[in-house]
Design a protein around this motif. Sequence first.
Motif, short mmCIF file in Angstrom:
data_model
loop_
_atom_site.label_atom_id
_atom_site.label_comp_id
_atom_site.label_asym_id
_atom_site.label_seq_id
_atom_site.Cartn_x
_atom_site.Cartn_y
_atom_site.Cartn_z
N ASN A 43 5.99 3.51 0.96
CA ASN A 43 4.99 2.47 1.22
C ASN A 43 4.68 2.37 2.71
N LYS A 44 3.50 1.91 3.00
CA LYS A 44 2.99 1.83 4.38
C LYS A 44 3.88 0.96 5.27
N THR A 89 8.70 6.54 -4.01
CA THR A 89 7.42 6.14 -3.42
C THR A 89 7.64 5.69 -1.98
N THR A 125 3.42 9.15 -3.27
CA THR A 125 4.12 8.91 -4.53
C THR A 125 4.54 10.25 -5.11
N GLU A 158 0.83 -1.21 0.00
CA GLU A 158 0.00 0.00 0.00
C GLU A 158 0.86 1.26 0.00
N SER A 159 0.59 2.14 -0.97
CA SER A 159 1.37 3.36 -1.11
C SER A 159 0.80 4.47 -0.22
N PHE A 207 -1.68 8.60 -0.78
CA PHE A 207 -2.50 7.38 -0.71
C PHE A 207 -2.83 6.86 -2.12
N ASP A 208 -4.08 6.62 -2.43
CA ASP A 208 -4.42 5.98 -3.71
C ASP A 208 -4.52 6.98 -4.87
N HIS A 251 1.13 12.51 -5.24
CA HIS A 251 -0.20 12.23 -4.70
C HIS A 251 -0.09 11.38 -3.45
N ASN A 253 -6.73 9.27 -5.17
CA ASN A 253 -8.10 9.76 -5.32
C ASN A 253 -8.50 10.72 -4.20
N THR A 254 -7.55 10.99 -3.29
CA THR A 254 -7.81 11.87 -2.15
C THR A 254 -7.17 13.22 -2.43
#
Length: 300
Positions: A28-29, A26, A6, A2-3, A64-65, A62, A67-68
Amino acid sequence: MESILTINNLTKKFGYLTAVKDLSFTINKGNVYGILGPNGSGKSTTLGIVLNVVNKTEGNFHWFDGNTTTHDALKKVGAIIENPNFYPYMTAFQNLKLVCKIKGIDYSKIDEKLAIVGLLERKESKFRTYSLGMKQRLAIASALLNDPEILILDEPTNGLDPQGIHQIREIIKQIAAKGTTILLASHLLDEVEKVCSHVVVLRKGVKLYSGRVDEMISSHGFFELKCNKQDELIQVLENTKTFGKIKVQDNLVTAFLNEPMKSEDFNKFLFEKGIILTHLVQRKESLEEQFLQLTDNKQN
């Protein structure tokens, strides 16, 4: 994996100065990332961009995914990028209550976070009575109040004494062990080597390396050598594929290994070539040596 963050081809220019150049990596979690570089390498600028306090020139990033919105994503981020800024005449508890009020966080979180940074017993002490190390620990408690998914720290041990440095590093390790992703900027090789799982090495805004710390220092090491036939020794080393870079300083020859080799096998190999060593030491490369090699190789 899970990113969390990025960064793609990020560039920041201040007039004629390029502070960050075409930077990509990147996060990652669940890892502890270090952005490592000397002062002026672009570490703080990079953090400022992703925290929306510095405008980028080119590229993108960006959270998280993807889309936030950055505004919403930053609600899940805890950050300390400047000196701790609290009211000196208020207690630690009162200062954190104010932070909770501003961020809409329940006051019940305060004692829990003060306990993590070892300040619960001093929660009723006024901020002005705190040492520099305690002030920094209170800032970390403040950044943890919203239970962030990632904690961002800019030079977290700057100006602290050895005890204060040790305390902050231990707190970072404890927070990471509970699953919080951490991104810290540091010019201290020792800090990154002891605390971080991953590292991004910057020099003059340019990325020199990005990856795991243990992979960066997992080279096969090097031999430090002295003998009475230095020219012959160097010739043998240069004609042997087991060795890569050869450095000569006065009468000490440093030969970096491309593959594993035991010192006794190496000594026997040279003896059979008619070279008798007066000095032979085998060492592993530290992060510092790797860092110096990286920066030496990229000199302008």
